[in-house]
Motif scaffolding. Structure first.
Motif, mmCIF file in Angstrom:
data_model
loop_
_atom_site.group_PDB
_atom_site.id
_atom_site.type_symbol
_atom_site.label_atom_id
_atom_site.label_comp_id
_atom_site.label_asym_id
_atom_site.label_seq_id
_atom_site.Cartn_x
_atom_site.Cartn_y
_atom_site.Cartn_z
ATOM 1 N N LYS A 149 -67.360 23.220 38.284
ATOM 2 C CA LYS A 149 -68.532 24.030 37.944
ATOM 3 C C LYS A 149 -68.171 25.482 37.704
ATOM 4 O O LYS A 149 -68.801 26.155 36.904
ATOM 5 C CB LYS A 149 -69.597 23.923 39.033
ATOM 6 C CG LYS A 149 -70.393 22.665 38.959
ATOM 7 C CD LYS A 149 -71.592 22.732 39.862
ATOM 8 C CE LYS A 149 -72.412 21.474 39.676
ATOM 9 N NZ LYS A 149 -73.664 21.516 40.388
ATOM 10 N N THR A 205 -69.177 25.698 31.308
ATOM 11 C CA THR A 205 -70.159 26.481 30.571
ATOM 12 C C THR A 205 -71.250 25.537 30.090
ATOM 13 O O THR A 205 -71.085 24.314 30.117
ATOM 14 C CB THR A 205 -69.538 27.177 29.344
ATOM 15 O OG1 THR A 205 -69.095 26.166 28.424
ATOM 16 C CG2 THR A 205 -68.380 28.080 29.732
ATOM 17 N N TYR A 206 -72.330 26.115 29.625
ATOM 18 C CA TYR A 206 -73.414 25.311 29.064
ATOM 19 C C TYR A 206 -72.879 24.447 27.929
ATOM 20 O O TYR A 206 -73.179 23.259 27.852
ATOM 21 C CB TYR A 206 -74.531 26.238 28.568
ATOM 22 C CG TYR A 206 -75.633 25.511 27.859
ATOM 23 C CD1 TYR A 206 -76.640 24.887 28.586
ATOM 24 C CD2 TYR A 206 -75.664 25.429 26.469
ATOM 25 C CE1 TYR A 206 -77.656 24.194 27.940
ATOM 26 C CE2 TYR A 206 -76.676 24.740 25.819
ATOM 27 C CZ TYR A 206 -77.664 24.133 26.557
ATOM 28 O OH TYR A 206 -78.665 23.444 25.923
ATOM 29 N N GLU A 207 -72.067 25.058 27.081
ATOM 30 C CA GLU A 207 -71.535 24.345 25.914
ATOM 31 C C GLU A 207 -70.634 23.174 26.311
ATOM 32 O O GLU A 207 -70.732 22.091 25.726
ATOM 33 C CB GLU A 207 -70.782 25.312 24.993
ATOM 34 C CG GLU A 207 -71.670 26.323 24.310
ATOM 35 C CD GLU A 207 -72.108 27.498 25.178
ATOM 36 O OE1 GLU A 207 -73.019 28.236 24.763
ATOM 37 O OE2 GLU A 207 -71.564 27.675 26.282
ATOM 38 N N PHE A 216 -77.250 21.108 35.652
ATOM 39 C CA PHE A 216 -76.488 22.329 35.395
ATOM 40 C C PHE A 216 -76.988 23.020 34.124
ATOM 41 O O PHE A 216 -77.222 24.233 34.116
ATOM 42 C CB PHE A 216 -74.993 22.004 35.270
ATOM 43 C CG PHE A 216 -74.150 23.183 34.866
ATOM 44 C CD1 PHE A 216 -73.764 24.120 35.801
ATOM 45 C CD2 PHE A 216 -73.751 23.348 33.542
ATOM 46 C CE1 PHE A 216 -72.994 25.221 35.433
ATOM 47 C CE2 PHE A 216 -72.988 24.431 33.167
ATOM 48 C CZ PHE A 216 -72.606 25.376 34.111
ATOM 49 N N CYS A 217 -77.180 22.251 33.065
ATOM 50 C CA CYS A 217 -77.671 22.809 31.798
ATOM 51 C C CYS A 217 -79.072 23.394 31.961
ATOM 52 O O CYS A 217 -79.365 24.476 31.445
ATOM 53 C CB CYS A 217 -77.669 21.746 30.700
ATOM 54 S SG CYS A 217 -76.013 21.290 30.153
ATOM 55 N N SER A 241 -80.358 24.602 34.652
ATOM 56 C CA SER A 241 -80.208 25.838 35.415
ATOM 57 C C SER A 241 -79.719 26.981 34.513
ATOM 58 O O SER A 241 -80.219 28.105 34.599
ATOM 59 C CB SER A 241 -79.226 25.617 36.563
ATOM 60 O OG SER A 241 -78.967 26.813 37.245
ATOM 61 N N CYS A 242 -78.769 26.690 33.651
ATOM 62 C CA CYS A 242 -78.260 27.705 32.716
ATOM 63 C C CYS A 242 -79.374 28.210 31.807
ATOM 64 O O CYS A 242 -79.504 29.420 31.581
ATOM 65 C CB CYS A 242 -77.139 27.138 31.858
ATOM 66 S SG CYS A 242 -75.595 26.841 32.715
ATOM 67 N N LEU A 243 -80.164 27.293 31.293
ATOM 68 C CA LEU A 243 -81.261 27.674 30.398
ATOM 69 C C LEU A 243 -82.319 28.484 31.129
ATOM 70 O O LEU A 243 -82.851 29.461 30.581
ATOM 71 C CB LEU A 243 -81.878 26.431 29.764
ATOM 72 C CG LEU A 243 -81.006 25.707 28.748
ATOM 73 C CD1 LEU A 243 -81.666 24.402 28.328
ATOM 74 C CD2 LEU A 243 -80.728 26.584 27.542
ATOM 75 N N LYS A 268 -81.835 30.419 33.772
ATOM 76 C CA LYS A 268 -81.267 31.751 34.004
ATOM 77 C C LYS A 268 -81.319 32.593 32.736
ATOM 78 O O LYS A 268 -81.636 33.788 32.777
ATOM 79 C CB LYS A 268 -79.825 31.637 34.506
ATOM 80 C CG LYS A 268 -79.726 31.143 35.922
ATOM 81 C CD LYS A 268 -78.272 30.954 36.329
ATOM 82 C CE LYS A 268 -78.172 30.292 37.682
ATOM 83 N NZ LYS A 268 -76.786 29.995 38.059
ATOM 84 N N ALA A 269 -81.006 31.992 31.606
ATOM 85 C CA ALA A 269 -81.052 32.715 30.329
ATOM 86 C C ALA A 269 -82.482 33.142 30.008
ATOM 87 O O ALA A 269 -82.722 34.266 29.563
ATOM 88 C CB ALA A 269 -80.487 31.845 29.209
#
Length: 68
Positions: free
Chosen positions: A4, A8-10, A46-47, A49-51, A53-54
């Motif tokens: 983790k 990255t998101y990608e 995880f994705c 969560s990334c979105l 946060k963005a």
């Protein structure tokens, strides 16, 4: 699945696409399918969560611009 700390998101999305392709292939055993499904749920979280946060960062930046 990559660690983790380095993910990255990608890279998570790329791995999710690989998993979908494997599952769609239909040649996996039930155990393999379950393991991939478990991995995919972690990657999806995880994705998400990334979105989130963005989205929060964009909202904060937009509010800061409104104050200027």
């Amino acid at each position: 699945m990559a660690a983790k700390a380095k993910m990255t998101y990608e890279t998570a999305m790329e791995r999710l696409e690989e998993i979908v392709a494997q599952l769609d292939g239909g040649s996996l055993s039930l155990d393999e399918s379950v393991k991939l499904f478990e991995e995919s749920t972690k990657l999806a979280a995880f994705c998400s969560s990334c979105l989130e946060k963005a989205k929060l960062k964009i909202t904060e930046l937009s509010k800061a611009d409104d104050l200027d």
